[in-house]
Enzyme design. Sequence first.
Site: not given
Ligand code: AMP
Ligand code: ZN
Length: 112
Positions: A4, A7, A30, A87, A93, A98, A100, A102
Amino acid sequence: MDNCIFCKIINGEIPSDKVYEDEKVLAFKDINPIAPVHILVIPKKHYESIIDIQDNEMEIVAYIHKIINKIAHDMNFKEDGFRIVNNCGKNAGQEVKHIHYHIIGGKILKWA
Ligand code: AMP
Ligand code: ZN
């Protein structure tokens, strides 16, 4: 949880631009921002999405919103406003499995 990405950010295996951290949650920028401010707030305990949080652990969701409130104040979002996005699963999408939240702000946001 193994494999993950969030994580791995929590345990320091992958770097992040941290905005806030305590024993329960982490907030970081992000990596691919869609607005001048784009921050992710995550619980340190791994849950795939809200669907996987049992009733007896649901306080973490209120706690995440408490930290979102704090960050929004720190960012002076009270007057202009901002957006909270969670989301949840395939049709939304969700890319990272994990949970989160936004925090998106700093410009006028269209509703897709
Ligand atoms: P979601 O589409 O809601 O799952 O959003 C996942 C978000 O995680 C996206 O906006 C990505 O740009 C962001 N993301 C993915 N990997 C990383 C990372 N290593 N550091 C910061 N943000 C990330
Ligand atoms: Zn996780």
